[in-house]
Structures are given as structure tokens and as C-alpha cells.
Design an enzyme around this catalytic site. Structure first.
Site, PDB file in Angstrom:
ATOM      1  N   HIS A   4      -2.547   1.897  -2.331  1.00 48.74           N
ATOM      2  CA  HIS A   4      -3.356   3.129  -1.814  1.00 48.74           C
ATOM      3  C   HIS A   4      -3.300   4.235  -2.692  1.00 48.74           C
ATOM      4  O   HIS A   4      -3.034   5.362  -2.084  1.00 48.74           O
ATOM      5  CB  HIS A   4      -3.218   3.652  -0.446  1.00 48.74           C
ATOM      6  CG  HIS A   4      -3.274   2.439   0.697  1.00 48.74           C
ATOM      7  ND1 HIS A   4      -4.428   2.132   1.387  1.00 48.74           N
ATOM      8  CD2 HIS A   4      -2.574   1.533   1.033  1.00 48.74           C
ATOM      9  CE1 HIS A   4      -4.366   1.418   2.122  1.00 48.74           C
ATOM     10  NE2 HIS A   4      -3.096   0.832   2.051  1.00 48.74           N
TER      11      HIS A   4
ATOM     12  N   ASN B 144      -6.772   0.975   8.319  1.00 53.65           N
ATOM     13  CA  ASN B 144      -7.351   0.298   7.191  1.00 53.65           C
ATOM     14  C   ASN B 144      -8.856   0.053   7.852  1.00 53.65           C
ATOM     15  O   ASN B 144      -9.141   0.295   8.952  1.00 53.65           O
ATOM     16  CB  ASN B 144      -6.869  -1.019   6.885  1.00 53.65           C
ATOM     17  CG  ASN B 144      -5.823  -0.947   5.920  1.00 53.65           C
ATOM     18  OD1 ASN B 144      -5.673   0.086   5.299  1.00 53.65           O
ATOM     19  ND2 ASN B 144      -5.048  -1.920   5.587  1.00 53.65           N
TER      20      ASN B 144
ATOM     21  N   HIS C 121       2.879   8.168   7.883  1.00 53.32           N
ATOM     22  CA  HIS C 121       3.839   7.314   8.465  1.00 53.32           C
ATOM     23  C   HIS C 121       3.356   6.755   9.826  1.00 53.32           C
ATOM     24  O   HIS C 121       3.383   7.416  10.785  1.00 53.32           O
ATOM     25  CB  HIS C 121       5.096   7.918   8.521  1.00 53.32           C
ATOM     26  CG  HIS C 121       6.397   7.108   8.686  1.00 53.32           C
ATOM     27  ND1 HIS C 121       6.307   5.998   9.498  1.00 53.32           N
ATOM     28  CD2 HIS C 121       7.386   7.220   8.519  1.00 53.32           C
ATOM     29  CE1 HIS C 121       7.586   5.405   9.473  1.00 53.32           C
ATOM     30  NE2 HIS C 121       8.304   6.183   8.821  1.00 53.32           N
TER      31      HIS C 121
HETATM   32 FE1  HDE Z   1       0.612   0.623   4.277  1.00 49.59          FE
HETATM   33  N1  HDE Z   1       1.626   1.513   2.713  1.00 49.59           N
HETATM   34  N2  HDE Z   1       2.023  -1.006   4.471  1.00 49.59           N
HETATM   35  N3  HDE Z   1      -0.562  -0.446   5.517  1.00 49.59           N
HETATM   36  N4  HDE Z   1      -0.785   1.855   4.057  1.00 49.59           N
HETATM   37  C1  HDE Z   1       1.502   2.682   2.151  1.00 49.59           C
HETATM   38  O1  HDE Z   1       3.134   4.341   2.075  1.00 49.59           O
HETATM   39  C2  HDE Z   1       3.365  -0.747   4.043  1.00 49.59           C
HETATM   40  C3  HDE Z   1      -0.402  -1.859   6.011  1.00 49.59           C
HETATM   41  C4  HDE Z   1      -1.893   1.992   4.702  1.00 49.59           C
HETATM   42  O2  HDE Z   1      -3.378   7.848   2.447  1.00 49.59           O
HETATM   43  C5  HDE Z   1       2.571   3.079   1.653  1.00 49.59           C
HETATM   44  O3  HDE Z   1       2.873   6.540   1.339  1.00 49.59           O
HETATM   45  C6  HDE Z   1       4.080  -2.010   4.409  1.00 49.59           C
HETATM   46  C7  HDE Z   1      -1.035  -1.933   7.072  1.00 49.59           C
HETATM   47  C8  HDE Z   1      -2.541   3.323   4.108  1.00 49.59           C
HETATM   48  O4  HDE Z   1      -1.377   8.250   2.048  1.00 49.59           O
HETATM   49  C9  HDE Z   1       3.657   2.039   1.813  1.00 49.59           C
HETATM   50  C10 HDE Z   1       3.237  -2.851   5.026  1.00 49.59           C
HETATM   51  C11 HDE Z   1      -2.130  -0.874   7.243  1.00 49.59           C
HETATM   52  C12 HDE Z   1      -1.910   3.770   3.262  1.00 49.59           C
HETATM   53  C13 HDE Z   1       3.305   1.330   2.740  1.00 49.59           C
HETATM   54  C14 HDE Z   1       2.037  -2.171   5.121  1.00 49.59           C
HETATM   55  C15 HDE Z   1      -1.712   0.025   6.089  1.00 49.59           C
HETATM   56  C16 HDE Z   1      -0.726   3.028   3.198  1.00 49.59           C
HETATM   57  C17 HDE Z   1       2.378   3.533  -0.091  1.00 49.59           C
HETATM   58  C18 HDE Z   1       3.496  -4.003   5.514  1.00 49.59           C
HETATM   59  C19 HDE Z   1      -3.294  -0.347   8.088  1.00 49.59           C
HETATM   60  C20 HDE Z   1      -2.050   5.162   2.642  1.00 49.59           C
HETATM   61  C21 HDE Z   1       2.475   4.930  -0.147  1.00 49.59           C
HETATM   62  C22 HDE Z   1       4.584  -4.223   6.495  1.00 49.59           C
HETATM   63  C23 HDE Z   1      -2.903  -0.532   9.397  1.00 49.59           C
HETATM   64  C24 HDE Z   1      -1.727   6.262   3.259  1.00 49.59           C
HETATM   65  C25 HDE Z   1       2.789   5.605   1.215  1.00 49.59           C
HETATM   66  C26 HDE Z   1      -2.089   7.343   2.451  1.00 49.59           C
HETATM   67  C27 HDE Z   1       0.281   3.108   2.178  1.00 49.59           C
HETATM   68  C28 HDE Z   1       3.742   0.155   3.201  1.00 49.59           C
HETATM   69  C29 HDE Z   1       0.919  -2.599   5.589  1.00 49.59           C
HETATM   70  C30 HDE Z   1      -2.306   1.137   5.760  1.00 49.59           C
HETATM   71  C31 HDE Z   1       4.604   1.663   0.488  1.00 49.59           C
HETATM   72  C32 HDE Z   1       5.485  -2.303   3.911  1.00 49.59           C
HETATM   73  C33 HDE Z   1      -1.416  -3.105   8.197  1.00 49.59           C
HETATM   74  C34 HDE Z   1      -4.015   3.682   4.881  1.00 49.59           C
HETATM   75  O5  HDE Z   1       4.800   2.787   2.285  1.00 49.59           O
END
Ligand code: HDE
Length: 691
Positions: A88, A160, A351
Site C-alpha cells: 500500500h 480493502n 492499525h
Molecule cells: Fe494490511 N498492511 N496486512 N491488509 N493494509 C499494511 O501497514 C498486513 C490486510 C490494508 O493506507 C501495512 O501501515 C498483514 C487485509 C490497508 O496506510 C502492514 C496482513 C486488509 C493498508 C500490513 C494484511 C489490509 C495496509 C503496510 C495479513 C483489508 C494501508 C503499511 C495478515 C481488510 C493502510 C502499514 C494505509 C497496510 C500488514 C492483510 C488492508 C505491513 C500482516 C486483509 C488498507 O502492516
């Protein structure tokens, strides 16, 4: 204590209804700096008399170490970048307000969900795979993260634009991300899944099949962030005043409906305007066309947890809206652009674990892992544990605890005790009881052996892929087949074959059509015997309206003033946006002297950046005008867009064999041009013009 917090506490103790809608902006105001109002100073506040020449020993001599201004300016510049988000990375944010309908009150005690409550929000939309400088219109999932600055602290709904995820357990997140990102050897390709490692992952990790078909559908190419749904993916839990829990799936539903680009158009836009989606949002907000979404919930009583033919904790599954209806619980309006992209959009830290009383988690193993990852990633990205002090991340009600120090600490904690229990400061700050707003985790009963395993209830990887396929319209199915063919066609043969095998577990027609396109022997049998569909999954069944769509008006001198003015006014009253396009940037003049400002020339815009064309032309068109108009029309026609023509525009359509096709409106085939053209715009596209 923070001024906001003091005021809120006073209001709460007097039992007053608070209007917090402007609280975040008031808080940010304290940090906004207008650099245009002062002299140029160093970071120490020293006015400088020169900023273009470094201090040298003689005009042609070496720069001196003593030049503190040069050193400070250059050092700051050298440190301007922070690591981009690991996923992202490319995002765009805006401020707004959420107003609750009160319909969630029986299920959640969250104060921001109480009827009429207005809460400031900040939203960041994003693509997932690409680097920060990649294109907006790539085939990808989109992030839709919302921070609610509630009076009880920040609540982040990190969603998402697709309701399911690639994997069922967080421990596989690094694997799927490594597979989808550019390949390690050469960092190719950028911002696309169309390569070996991703499809190798897909074939070998079949739990990804559901998310992948969403990614191959038009959902992966939103026309606008304003026309995009948002899904929380996981099942969360609401908890009400009595402590009763209810499972909940949460959604954003855009007022304008969910709409997409066609793939070829998206590819062309990537070259024409890599900022297409962010610009669209920015311009809409600047122009007062504030986008709106309703927050909806599917509520599932705890007793019904096991009533589904899938596991509610499995993030690769959705609950069809036809089975559990969506109840709207509030409305969000985005109404303010950021002042500074870095300070706000880049530094915002979301978060899924930022919750408020009334919202709790479930044991979805993906959600559980996310609860760890998001803080961890901010520590490296934002340089330490004090990122909550950045203005965009601060809760409007302030924070008081015993945490201290660390890089970039901003607060000056005046108390001499940083521990519980203390007697020196009367044990302050002390915890609050649940009745007083203290967060209490839902006391779900849990027991089990420590195992590294997955429940059998997560093992069906195909039924909902078929559900999605069954729910698509013909044009969506065609899109899906082309997308798989495009992506797999870029992979090596063994990977293509493995993926056809996976798809043959879903639907035989789907697998056969793709196999044929990519040179794999089509399977002769396979597919699930499952014919359920969920009409809500097709974007064709979401609202369609003309609002804010862009009509390119191709026009030259000598047009019929009265007629053109009449149509442009009708377009404006339908909230269509007319973009005047001509050969050069001088105003165009009608036969009776009306002047129209030219917004774009054929060089500065393109048919792919416009939702429709209205060709007026003029009595004396140059060769270039004719050539460019023909090109524009062909693209608009190929991308199924409405086309209108009056006067000198009509011969273009006749010559291009475009007349007599659906969605092509001319003053020759209608009595009421603008009404019919606006109606065509309401449909957005004409997928099968020959029909
Ligand atoms: Fe994320 N995801 N994600 N994700 N995600 C990040 O956090 C992660 C997942 C989502 O505009 C990171 O700050 C793991 C699902 C959005 O700043 C990180 C898993 C959904 C955004 C991270 C998922 C999301 C992130 C990278 C699986 C939809 C952008 C930078 C276990 C429900 C937020 C950050 C923004 C961002 C980890 C799965 C949505 C690495 C480990 C499912 C919208 O922490």
C-alpha cells in the site's frame, strides 16, 4: 492536558451532546504553518540574508565547513525520505466527517455510532503492489483505510475494495507479498501480478483462488476512488451496553455506485496520467463534489456462528448480501483535501487494533496477525514509538499514560511519576472502569491445544470462487477471462498449466476459455456443481448516475451558439462536467460571438481520460482537428463510452460507422439530444453495442 480533551471532559460531565465534527481540524490548526508569511530562517529561527550561495573562501574557492546554513539545508534534504509502506505504498488521502444513523446502537456501544453523532475522519486510498511512484490504474486490490477520530479515541477501519483476502493465516503474508512484488532478480515487473512468481504462488496456495478472481475482475480497476466499495474482510465483533456480542461484517457503499475502467483504457491512462485516481479525488473535493459512502453492516447473532457452509473466521469467504442483508449505520462525506501530502497522507498510521469500546475482534487468524504487524511496521517507517504524536495520528481526546521518551518525543510530560501504582500523584493516570469508558476485551471463551494447524472448516477453496463467477454479468465474465489470459499468458508454460488445473476445480467454461487463449490443452471435465449466485457482487447492479462524469466537448470556431449553450447547461444541471477540447488553447467562438474557454487541447488530454465525447466540430475544421477527433472517437467507441454529436460532429460518426449503435446520440436520431445524452451517461458504458 490537551485543550480538546479538557473541553470534551467538561461537556461529558455536564452530559452535553458534543459536536466533534471540527475537532480534528482545530487540532491540526495548531500545527499548520504558513511559510509564506515570514522571512526565511534556519531551523533555529535565525533570519538569513542569503540562500543561494554557499559560504566560500573567495568567489571561486572551496565551500567552508563553517557554513551552518548550507549544512543544515543539505542535511535536512538528505534525510527527507522515509521508507515507503511495504505494501500500500502509493496512497492518497482526504479529510471528512462520519455521521451515524443510530441503527447500530442496539449492537454496539461505540459512542461514534450513536444517532446523529458526527465524527471527523481521515481516509487513505491506496494500491497494494506498486511502489510509491507507480501508476494509479494498475490491476490491483485497493486499500480503503479510515481513521475515525472519536471522542473515545481513534478507531481505524482498515479495509480493502475486495471482501476477501489471498491467505487464511497471517504467517503467509510475507509469502504472498514476496510473490506478487517485482521478482527479486531484476525487480521486474512493477505494480502487476502478471508474472511467474505470483501465479506460481496462486497455483500452489489454492486458498488464494477467491481473491485472485476478484483481482481479475473489473473491481481491480476502479474508475474512481469515489466509485469504490470498501470491505473490512474479517468478521469483527460488536459489543453492546449489556456486553452482548454480535458478529459483524462491515462495508463502505459509495453513493455513486461501484464502477471500473476497461483494461485497455486503464493501461492507456497509466501513460497519459499516472495520477488519474488521486487527481479525480482531489479535483472532486476541490470542486465541492464531496464523495459519500454509507457504512453498512451485516449482523450475525453469535448463535448463528456455525449456520453457514463456510467458516465466519475464514477471510477468504464473504457472506452473500442476499443471505444476510446489509444495514446502513452511517454516512461518510469527504470534504477537505490535505494541506501537505507527506505530513498527513504519508505519515498517517493505521492499525486494525485501534478500536473503541463496542468494537472487538474475532479469532480470524489473518486479523490476529494484523494486530501485530501494523505497529511493528510503523516503528521502522515512522522512526520509533512516538508516531502517535504526529498531528495526523493524534486522537482528538488526547492521551495520558506512563509511556515515556523515545525518538521524536514531542509531549512534555510534567508529572514526575511514570508508573502505576503511585501514591505521589494519587495513582494518576488511573484506569477507567468499563462504565466509565474503559476498554474491556470481550470475554470469549477459548480453549484448545497449542497447534500449528488450520481448521477443516477452512478447506473449501473453490465454492465461493464459483459463486463469484456465477454472479458476474456477461461483460464481467469476458473481462475476467481476458484478465486471466493476459496475466497467465505472461507466465511460463508449467505455471499456466498448473493454474488451468486450479481453475478447472472451479468452473469448466472458465478454465477452457482461458486455456484456449494461453495455449494450454483445455480440460475436458471439472468444475463445481454449484449454481448459487449473489447479484450484489456484480457492479452492474450498483447505482448508476451521471454525476461528476466528464464529457469531452470537441469543438471549434463557428459553432451554433444557442444549441451548444443549451446542451452545456443541461449537462451542468445533471452535474456532468464538460471539458472543452479544441485544437489550441485560445477561446473558441460561436457563429454569434459566444466565447468558450478551452480547457484542453488534443495534446493535453485524451479520450481515455474522459467518460464520454460530445462532438460539435465547426464549419471550417483543420486537418489536425479532423485527425484527432477521429482518434478520440475511435477510442471512446472501443471503450464503450457514450458519444454525442450535433452539427458538424455527425459526419464523423457516419464515416466511422458509429451511427445506429447503442449509446451514440445525435441530433439526427433524437428529438431531445441533451436528455438522451444524459440518459446514456447514466448508463456509463454500452458493452455490446451491436445488441
Ligand atoms: Fe494490511 N498492511 N496486512 N491488509 N493494509 C499494511 O501497514 C498486513 C490486510 C490494508 O493506507 C501495512 O501501515 C498483514 C487485509 C490497508 O496506510 C502492514 C496482513 C486488509 C493498508 C500490513 C494484511 C489490509 C495496509 C503496510 C495479513 C483489508 C494501508 C503499511 C495478515 C481488510 C493502510 C502499514 C494505509 C497496510 C500488514 C492483510 C488492508 C505491513 C500482516 C486483509 C488498507 O502492516
Amino acid at each position: 492536558m490537551d485543550k480538546n480533551r479538557e473541553q470534551m471532559d467538561k461537556q461529558t460531565s455536564r452530559g452535553e451532546q458534543q459536536d466533534n465534527s471540527n475537532k480534528k481540524q482545530e487540532q491540526l490548526d495548531q500545527f499548520r504553518i504558513d511559510d509564506t508569511k515570514g522571512d526565511l530562517t534556519t531551523n533555529q529561527g535565525l533570519k538569513m540574508s542569503e540562500d543561494e550561495f554557499s559560504l566560500k573562501a573567495g568567489e571561486r574557492g572551496p565551500t567552508l565547513m563553517e557554513d551552518f546554513h548550507f549544512r543544515e539545508k543539505m542535511t535536512h534534504f538528505d534525510h527527507e525520505r522515509i521508507p515507503e509502506r511495504v505494501v500500500h505504498a502509493r496512497g492518497f488521502g482526504a479529510h471528512g466527517v462520519f455521521e451515524a444513523y443510530g441503527t447500530a446502537e442496539p449492537y454496539s456501544k461505540a459512542k461514534f455510532l450513536k444517532k446523529g453523532k458526527k465524527t471527523p475522519v481521515f481516509v487513505r486510498f491506496s494500491t497494494v503492489q506498486g511502489f510509491r511512484g507507480s501508476n494509479d490504474t494498475v490491476r490491483d486490490t485497493r486499500g480503503f483505510a479510515t481513521k475515525f477520530y472519536t471522542e473515545e479515541g481513534n478507531y481505524d477501519f482498515v479495509a480493502n475494495n475486495m471482501p476477501v483476502f489471498f491467505i487464511q493465516d497471517a504467517i503467509k503474508f510475507p509469502d504472498v507479498v514476496h510473490a506478487i512484488k517485482p521478482e527479486p532478480r531484476n525487480e521486474i515487473p512493477q505494480a502487476t501480478a502478471a508474472h511467474n512468481t505470483f501465479w506460481d504462488f496462486v497455483a500452489n496456495n489454492t486458498e488464494s483462488a477467491h481473491h485472485v478472481i476478484w483481482n481479475m475482475s473489473p473491481r481491480a480497476l476502479p474508475r474512481s476512488y469515489r466509485m469504490m466499495e470498501g470491505f473490512g474482510v474479517h468478521t469483527f465483533r460488536f459489543v453492546n451496553d449489556e456486553g452482548k456480542g454480535t458478529f459483524v461484517k462491515m462495508f463502505w457503499k459509495p453513493k455513486l455506485g461501484a464502477h471500473s475502467l476497461v483494461f485497455e483504457e486503464a493501461q492507456m491512462i497509466a501513460g497519459n496520467d499516472p495520477d488519474f485516481n488521486r487527481k479525480d479525488l482531489f479535483e472532486a473535493i476541490e470542486g465541492g463534489n464531496y464523495p459519500e459512502w454509507e457504512l453498512g453492516v451485516q449482523l450475525i447473532p453469535e448463535e448463528d456462528e456455525h449456520k453457514f457452509d463456510f467458516d465466519l473466521l475464514d477471510p477468504t469467504k464473504l457472506v452473500p448480501e442476499e443471505d444476510v442483508p446489509v444495514t446502513p449505520i452511517g454516512k461518510m462525506t469527504l470534504n477537505r483535501n490535505v494541506d501537505n501530502h507527506f505530513a498527513e497522507t504519508e505519515q498517517v498510521a493505521f492499525h486494525p487494533g485501534h478500536v473503541v469500546p463496542g468494537i472487538d475482534f474475532t479469532n480470524d487468524p489473518l486479523l490476529q496477525g494484523r494486530l501485530f504487524s501494523y505497529t511493528d511496521t510503523q516503528l521502522i517507517r515512522l522512526g520509533g514509538p512516538n508516531f502517535h504524536e504526529l498531528p495526523i495520528n493524534r486522537p482528538i481526546n488526547g492521551f495520558t499514560n506512563h509511556q515515556r521518551d523515545g525518538y521524536n518525543r514531542i509531549a512534555i510530560n510534567t508529572s514526575n511519576t511514570a508508573y502505576r501504582h503511585n501514591s505521589i500523584n494519587n495513582n494518576k493516570p488511573d484506569v477507567a472502569s468499563p462504565e466509565d469508558g474503559g476498554y474491556e476485551h470481550y470475554q470469549e471463551k477459548v480453549e484448545g491445544r497449542k497447534v500449528r494447524a488450520r481448521s477443516d472448516s477452512f478447506k473449501d477453496h473453490y465454492t465461493q470462487v464459483k459463486l463469484f463467477w456465477n454472479s458476474m454479468s456477461k461483460r464481467e465474465k469476458d473481462h475476467i477471462v481476458s484478465a486471466y489470459s493476459f496475466e497467465l499468458g505472461k507466465c511460463d508454460m508449467p505455471i499456466r498449466e498448473m493454474n488451468i488445473k486450479v481453475l478447472s476445480n472451479v468452473d469448466l467454461e472458465l478454465a477452457q476459455r482461458i486455456a484456449k487463449n494461453i495455449g494450454v490443452t483445455p480440460p475436458e471435465s471439472g468444475g463445481l456443481d454449484y449454481d448459487k449466485s449473489s447479484p450484489a457482487l456484480s457492479q452492474d447492479n450498483t447505482p448508476h448516475m451521471p454525476d461528476t462524469l466528464k464529457v469531452g466537448v470537441l469543438i471549434d470556431d463557428g459553432f451554433n451558439d444557442e444549441e451548444v449553450q443549451r446542451h452545456l447547461e443541461a449537462f451542468a444541471s445533471a452535474n456532468l462536467q464538460s471539458v472543452i477540447v479544441s485544437e489550441d488553447q485560445n477561446p473558441v467562438k460561436g457563429a454569434n460571438g459566444t466565447e468558450l474557454e478551452v480547457e484542453h487541447t488534443f495534446d493535453t488530454t485524451d479520450a481515455v481520460l474522459l467518460d464520454a465525447l460530445y462532438v460539435v466540430g465547426g464549419p471550417d475544421l483543420s486537418k489536425d482537428f479532423v485527425k484527432e477527433t477521429v482518434k478520440f472517437l475511435q477510442k471512446a467507441f472501443d471503450h464503450f463510452k457514450p458519444i454525442g454529436a450535433t452539427q458538424a460532429g455527425i459526419p464523423f460518426l457516419r464515416e466511422g460507422n458509429m451511427l445506429d449503435h447503442e449509446g451514440v446520440i445525435t441530433t439526427e436520431n433524437t428529438n431531445d439530444f441533451s436528455t438522451d445524452f444524459i440518459e446514456a451517461m447514466t448508463k456509463h458504458r454500452f458493452w455490446y453495442r451491436e445488441v
